[in-house]
Design a protein around this motif. Structure first.
Motif, PDB file in Angstrom:
ATOM      1  N   PRO A 239     -80.639  31.287 103.686  1.00  0.00           N
ATOM      2  CA  PRO A 239     -80.150  32.628 103.317  1.00  0.00           C
ATOM      3  C   PRO A 239     -79.608  32.693 101.898  1.00  0.00           C
ATOM      4  O   PRO A 239     -79.708  33.736 101.236  1.00  0.00           O
ATOM      5  CB  PRO A 239     -79.033  32.889 104.338  1.00  0.00           C
ATOM      6  N   LEU A 267     -74.660  37.546 105.209  1.00  0.00           N
ATOM      7  CA  LEU A 267     -75.915  38.118 105.747  1.00  0.00           C
ATOM      8  C   LEU A 267     -75.786  39.636 105.887  1.00  0.00           C
ATOM      9  O   LEU A 267     -76.728  40.387 105.604  1.00  0.00           O
ATOM     10  CB  LEU A 267     -76.249  37.499 107.106  1.00  0.00           C
ATOM     11  N   LEU A 274     -83.008  37.799 109.196  1.00  0.00           N
ATOM     12  CA  LEU A 274     -83.183  36.407 109.635  1.00  0.00           C
ATOM     13  C   LEU A 274     -84.139  36.379 110.829  1.00  0.00           C
ATOM     14  O   LEU A 274     -83.815  36.902 111.892  1.00  0.00           O
ATOM     15  CB  LEU A 274     -81.804  35.834 110.009  1.00  0.00           C
TER      16      LEU A 274
END
Ligand SMILES: [Zn+2]
Ligand SMILES: [Zn+2]
Length: 331
Positions: A239, A267, A274
């Motif tokens: 990420p 996130l 994801l």
């Protein structure tokens, strides 16, 4: 005949076993080439569920030499690759088209005997004929390429976008080629020099030895990051390599039960998508077509060819430095 069997967790050997016979709707394949996959190592170590004793090998190709009752007679004598995943067709996942998530999924080379053998019996509907000119060694790459296609479909690269691929094994190097075919700019990250060199010849516009080096090369991050190494460190890093609004696809297989740290605030506030990509739902025939057309190169990925007697050691040990794919040729 000879078969490389996982007899119990940690106990894998090449043994004499009876030649199997195809039942109704099945075919007997004389295996010509079978690839060793990281999953075979996980299975042997008990890191991925299965029920030994079983003959491993889920990436293989060979000639159909006998048919069970009711199998398509046109398959006889054909060189075929195998889609190893057998879905039940009736569970809630199957009924919504998510066959890779079938709750009764049975995989050839995991739950029933596979391709590290001189011959294997599979359902006729899991045999995909190879077009003329395509070799059995190329056929052995169709299953891993089909898994990469599923992951790249989720990553959805567009021309001109940037993709970072973490891991220089066969999954990373096939994914790299798919991303390049889609017109994206690809960076491959691996510690191994030899694999970075190989990636450069397969279309990578950049390579890096570490995550930090990747961040220095593309400080704005990538539109998509595809994790192909199956290690906690790269899943954790993925990420952080994505731009805000970017997407991450994890294809690597970590040992069952292993956990990694993620930063939900990061996130959330950067809206990182994801995804996880598991197996090869409806992608294997595209894989056959891409290899047959010469649009995906597999020959540079073959590091070693070994007989069945050497397969147990090759599966027990970690891949050697620089090694991409080891093919077992049952002969
Ligand atoms: Zn595999
Ligand atoms: Zn099902």
């Amino acid at each position: 005949m000879l078969a490389t069997r996982l007899r119990a967790i940690g106990d894998i050997r090449t043994d004499q076993v009876p030649m199997p016979e195809p039942g109704p709707g099945e075919v007997l394949i004389r295996v010509a080439a079978a690839g060793i996959c990281g999953t075979d190592r996980h299975l042997t170590r008990g890191e991925f569920p299965c029920r030994p004793p079983v003959t491993l090998g889920h990436e293989f190709a060979g000639e159909v030499v006998a048919l069970g009752i009711g199998s398509d007679p046109h398959l006889l004598g054909r060189l075929v690759t195998c889609d190893p995943n057998i879905a039940c067709g009736t569970c809630p996942a199957c009924l919504t088209g998510r066959i890779n998530l079938c709750r009764a999924l049975s995989a050839i080379g995991v739950h029933r005997d596979g391709g590290f053998a001189q011959a294997v019996v599979i359902p006729a509907h899991r045999a995909l004929p190879l077009p003329p000119g395509m070799t059995a060694e190329e056929g052995a790459f169709c299953e891993p390429l089909a898994c990469c296609l599923h992951g790249v479909d989720l990553a959805a690269p567009r021309p001109g976008e940037r993709a970072i691929i973490l891991g220089g094994g066969v999954i990373g190097l096939l994914t790299l080629q798919l991303v390049c075919l889609a017109g994206a700019d690809a960076m491959l990250v691996t510690r191994q020099d030899a694999k970075r060199d190989l990636a450069a010849t397969l279309g990578a516009s950049a390579t890096a030895g570490t995550v930090a080096e990747a961040q220095r090369l593309w400080p704005g991050g990538a539109d998509m990051v595809i994790e192909c190494a199956g290690v906690a460190e790269t899943v954790t890093a993925a990420p952080h390599l994505a731009r805000s609004g970017g997407r991450v696809v994890v294809m690597g297989v970590l040992p069952q039960g292993e956990t990694v740290a993620i930063d939900p605030f990061d996130l959330l506030t950067r809206e990182i998508a994801l995804h996880f990509a598991f197996l090869n739902p409806f992608t294997q025939s595209r894989a056959v077509g891409l290899i047959a057309a010469g649009r995906i190169r597999t020959a540079p990925l073959v590091s070693r060819r070994i007989p069945l007697h050497d397969a147990p050691a090759a599966i027990r040990e970690d891949a050697r430095p620089g090694e991409v794919k080891v093919l077992v040729l049952p002969g």
